[in-house]
Design a protein around this motif. Structure first.
Motif, PDB file in Angstrom:
ATOM      1  N   HIS A  16       0.844  -1.195   0.000  1.00 32.37           N
ATOM      2  CA  HIS A  16       0.000   0.000   0.000  1.00 32.37           C
ATOM      3  C   HIS A  16       0.881   1.246   0.000  1.00 32.37           C
ATOM      4  O   HIS A  16       2.123   1.162   0.031  1.00 32.37           O
ATOM      5  CB  HIS A  16      -0.973  -0.008   1.186  1.00 32.37           C
ATOM      6  N   ASN A  17       0.250   2.412  -0.009  1.00 35.97           N
ATOM      7  CA  ASN A  17       0.995   3.656  -0.177  1.00 35.97           C
ATOM      8  C   ASN A  17       1.920   3.983   0.989  1.00 35.97           C
ATOM      9  O   ASN A  17       2.942   4.647   0.800  1.00 35.97           O
ATOM     10  CB  ASN A  17       0.028   4.819  -0.414  1.00 35.97           C
ATOM     11  N   ALA A  18       1.581   3.551   2.198  1.00 34.53           N
ATOM     12  CA  ALA A  18       2.467   3.804   3.333  1.00 34.53           C
ATOM     13  C   ALA A  18       3.799   3.072   3.150  1.00 34.53           C
ATOM     14  O   ALA A  18       4.863   3.604   3.497  1.00 34.53           O
ATOM     15  CB  ALA A  18       1.799   3.383   4.643  1.00 34.53           C
ATOM     16  N   HIS A  19       3.764   1.848   2.610  1.00 34.15           N
ATOM     17  CA  HIS A  19       5.009   1.119   2.308  1.00 34.15           C
ATOM     18  C   HIS A  19       5.881   1.943   1.368  1.00 34.15           C
ATOM     19  O   HIS A  19       7.094   2.086   1.575  1.00 34.15           O
ATOM     20  CB  HIS A  19       4.711  -0.225   1.621  1.00 34.15           C
ATOM     21  N   LEU A  20       5.261   2.483   0.325  1.00 34.32           N
ATOM     22  CA  LEU A  20       6.005   3.200  -0.706  1.00 34.32           C
ATOM     23  C   LEU A  20       6.576   4.514  -0.174  1.00 34.32           C
ATOM     24  O   LEU A  20       7.712   4.877  -0.502  1.00 34.32           O
ATOM     25  CB  LEU A  20       5.109   3.456  -1.916  1.00 34.32           C
ATOM     26  N   VAL A  21       5.814   5.223   0.645  1.00 35.82           N
ATOM     27  CA  VAL A  21       6.292   6.471   1.234  1.00 35.82           C
ATOM     28  C   VAL A  21       7.497   6.196   2.130  1.00 35.82           C
ATOM     29  O   VAL A  21       8.506   6.918   2.083  1.00 35.82           O
ATOM     30  CB  VAL A  21       5.167   7.172   2.019  1.00 35.82           C
ATOM     31  N   VAL A  22       7.409   5.165   2.955  1.00 33.46           N
ATOM     32  CA  VAL A  22       8.523   4.818   3.849  1.00 33.46           C
ATOM     33  C   VAL A  22       9.779   4.497   3.043  1.00 33.46           C
ATOM     34  O   VAL A  22      10.866   5.040   3.308  1.00 33.46           O
ATOM     35  CB  VAL A  22       8.145   3.627   4.754  1.00 33.46           C
ATOM     36  N   ALA A  23       9.653   3.623   2.052  1.00 38.43           N
ATOM     37  CA  ALA A  23      10.808   3.219   1.250  1.00 38.43           C
ATOM     38  C   ALA A  23      11.440   4.416   0.551  1.00 38.43           C
ATOM     39  O   ALA A  23      12.669   4.597   0.560  1.00 38.43           O
ATOM     40  CB  ALA A  23      10.391   2.159   0.227  1.00 38.43           C
ATOM     41  N   GLN A  81      15.712   8.757   0.309  1.00 39.12           N
ATOM     42  CA  GLN A  81      16.110  10.140   0.084  1.00 39.12           C
ATOM     43  C   GLN A  81      16.818  10.746   1.297  1.00 39.12           C
ATOM     44  O   GLN A  81      17.851  11.406   1.160  1.00 39.12           O
ATOM     45  CB  GLN A  81      14.883  10.983  -0.268  1.00 39.12           C
ATOM     46  N   GLN A  82      16.263  10.521   2.486  1.00 40.39           N
ATOM     47  CA  GLN A  82      16.820  11.170   3.670  1.00 40.39           C
ATOM     48  C   GLN A  82      18.176  10.608   4.089  1.00 40.39           C
ATOM     49  O   GLN A  82      19.016  11.327   4.632  1.00 40.39           O
ATOM     50  CB  GLN A  82      15.820  11.077   4.827  1.00 40.39           C
ATOM     51  N   LEU A  83      18.404   9.313   3.842  1.00 40.69           N
ATOM     52  CA  LEU A  83      19.695   8.706   4.173  1.00 40.69           C
ATOM     53  C   LEU A  83      20.627   8.654   2.970  1.00 40.69           C
ATOM     54  O   LEU A  83      21.727   8.111   3.054  1.00 40.69           O
ATOM     55  CB  LEU A  83      19.494   7.298   4.749  1.00 40.69           C
ATOM     56  N   ASN A  84      20.151   9.200   1.848  1.00 47.45           N
ATOM     57  CA  ASN A  84      20.951   9.251   0.626  1.00 47.45           C
ATOM     58  C   ASN A  84      21.432   7.858   0.207  1.00 47.45           C
ATOM     59  O   ASN A  84      22.613   7.656  -0.125  1.00 47.45           O
ATOM     60  CB  ASN A  84      22.153  10.185   0.810  1.00 47.45           C
ATOM     61  N   LEU A  85      20.512   6.893   0.231  1.00 46.89           N
ATOM     62  CA  LEU A  85      20.856   5.528  -0.151  1.00 46.89           C
ATOM     63  C   LEU A  85      20.826   5.378  -1.669  1.00 46.89           C
ATOM     64  O   LEU A  85      20.117   6.105  -2.374  1.00 46.89           O
ATOM     65  CB  LEU A  85      19.860   4.544   0.475  1.00 46.89           C
ATOM     66  N   ASP A  86      21.622   4.448  -2.166  1.00 44.91           N
ATOM     67  CA  ASP A  86      21.630   4.193  -3.609  1.00 44.91           C
ATOM     68  C   ASP A  86      20.311   3.588  -4.074  1.00 44.91           C
ATOM     69  O   ASP A  86      19.825   3.889  -5.163  1.00 44.91           O
ATOM     70  CB  ASP A  86      22.785   3.247  -3.976  1.00 44.91           C
ATOM     71  N   LYS A  87      19.750   2.729  -3.213  1.00 50.70           N
ATOM     72  CA  LYS A  87      18.505   2.052  -3.592  1.00 50.70           C
ATOM     73  C   LYS A  87      17.855   1.468  -2.350  1.00 50.70           C
ATOM     74  O   LYS A  87      18.528   1.167  -1.368  1.00 50.70           O
ATOM     75  CB  LYS A  87      18.791   0.940  -4.609  1.00 50.70           C
ATOM     76  N   VAL A  88      16.542   1.309  -2.395  1.00 49.84           N
ATOM     77  CA  VAL A  88      15.821   0.577  -1.356  1.00 49.84           C
ATOM     78  C   VAL A  88      15.069  -0.568  -2.028  1.00 49.84           C
ATOM     79  O   VAL A  88      14.345  -0.353  -3.006  1.00 49.84           O
ATOM     80  CB  VAL A  88      14.829   1.466  -0.578  1.00 49.84           C
ATOM     81  N   TYR A  89      15.276  -1.762  -1.497  1.00 47.88           N
ATOM     82  CA  TYR A  89      14.593  -2.951  -2.018  1.00 47.88           C
ATOM     83  C   TYR A  89      13.423  -3.311  -1.110  1.00 47.88           C
ATOM     84  O   TYR A  89      13.590  -3.398   0.112  1.00 47.88           O
ATOM     85  CB  TYR A  89      15.556  -4.137  -2.085  1.00 47.88           C
ATOM     86  N   LEU A  90      12.260  -3.537  -1.694  1.00 46.91           N
ATOM     87  CA  LEU A  90      11.133  -4.099  -0.957  1.00 46.91           C
ATOM     88  C   LEU A  90      11.271  -5.614  -1.039  1.00 46.91           C
ATOM     89  O   LEU A  90      11.376  -6.179  -2.133  1.00 46.91           O
ATOM     90  CB  LEU A  90       9.806  -3.629  -1.548  1.00 46.91           C
ATOM     91  N   MET A  91      11.287  -6.275   0.115  1.00 43.87           N
ATOM     92  CA  MET A  91      11.602  -7.702   0.175  1.00 43.87           C
ATOM     93  C   MET A  91      10.424  -8.496   0.750  1.00 43.87           C
ATOM     94  O   MET A  91      10.240  -8.562   1.971  1.00 43.87           O
ATOM     95  CB  MET A  91      12.859  -7.919   1.034  1.00 43.87           C
ATOM     96  N   ASP A 132      12.107  10.428  10.203  1.00 45.19           N
ATOM     97  CA  ASP A 132      10.743  10.949  10.226  1.00 45.19           C
ATOM     98  C   ASP A 132      10.166  10.935   8.818  1.00 45.19           C
ATOM     99  O   ASP A 132      10.795  11.445   7.885  1.00 45.19           O
ATOM    100  CB  ASP A 132      10.712  12.380  10.765  1.00 45.19           C
ATOM    101  N   VAL A 133       9.008  10.323   8.669  1.00 49.36           N
ATOM    102  CA  VAL A 133       8.303  10.334   7.383  1.00 49.36           C
ATOM    103  C   VAL A 133       6.855  10.747   7.658  1.00 49.36           C
ATOM    104  O   VAL A 133       6.383  10.662   8.794  1.00 49.36           O
ATOM    105  CB  VAL A 133       8.332   8.941   6.698  1.00 49.36           C
ATOM    106  N   PRO A 134       6.132  11.202   6.636  1.00 49.72           N
ATOM    107  CA  PRO A 134       4.721  11.530   6.841  1.00 49.72           C
ATOM    108  C   PRO A 134       3.970  10.334   7.412  1.00 49.72           C
ATOM    109  O   PRO A 134       4.073   9.221   6.890  1.00 49.72           O
ATOM    110  CB  PRO A 134       4.240  11.873   5.426  1.00 49.72           C
TER     111      PRO A 134
END
Length: 210
Positions: free
Chosen positions: A37-44, A49-59, A170-172
């Protein structure tokens, strides 16, 4: 008496010795995603963006290691919905290691395998604020904290606090859950704006959660 000056190394001469390969910074967001759902996507996306990661994988997990066993739908449906949800979103991808391994999805076993397979990568394991209290009960938690950096995301109604090393982001706040989406569908209510419309269309087409 003349003093002989030692000629310093030039920058060009030093660069090959000083240059080190940059380690990849990768986030992992595990879950049942039943459905995503959208909360998963907002968190990822926000953690990336905030930790400046190269990528986030949903597992997606195959079988959750919970005492109170969760009922879930076939992993093929959950995977298809994930692919639809992240299509075209920069920096998000899917890690299928637990679906391929099958069996109970213990995070320690998964991250041990991933770190051995990708020794050039630093992993950030993302969890909701409600999961932080349960960290002491996680399988081989002391070994796990040596493999990954935990990232905690605040969730509504949960207060953060732990003795384990956790980076808080912190995320929305979005009080959406997969169980809420399933309950809406079972009651004949359409969960508009709670999940991507492509995922909702897929659920309706396949007759899921009725």
């Amino acid at each position: 008496m003349a003093i002989e000056l030692v000629t310093p190394f030039t920058k060009v001469e030093l660069e090959p010795e000083l240059r080190k390969p940059k380690r990849k910074q990768v986030g992992i967001l595990g879950g049942n995603f039943n459905p995503v759902h959208n909360a998963h996507l907002v968190v990822a996306d926000q953690v990336r963006q905030q930790l400046n990661l190269d990528k986030v994988y949903l597992m997606p997990e195959f079988t959750p290691p919970h005492v109170d066993k969760k009922e879930t739908i076939d992993e093929l449906h959950r995977l298809n919905m994930l692919k639809m949800a992240i299509a075209g979103i920069e920096g998000l991808d899917i890690e299928t290691i637990e679906l391929e391994r099958r069996g109970i999805s213990y995070t320690y076993e998964t991250m041990k395998e991933l770190t051995e397979k990708h020794p050039d990568t630093d992993y950030y394991f993302i969890i909701g604020g409600d999961m932080v209290d349960y960290l002491p009960k996680w399988h081989k938690i002391d070994e796990l904290v040596e493999l990954v950096q935990f990232v905690g995301v605040q969730r509504p109604r949960y207060k953060a606090g732990t003795s384990y090393p956790v980076i808080w982001v912190d995320v929305p706040l979005m009080d959406i859950s997969s169980s809420m989406v399933r309950e809406f569908i079972q009651k004949g209510r359409v969960p508009n704006f709670m999940l991507p419309h492509e995922v909702l269309d897929y659920i309706e087409e396949k007759g899921l959660y009725l």
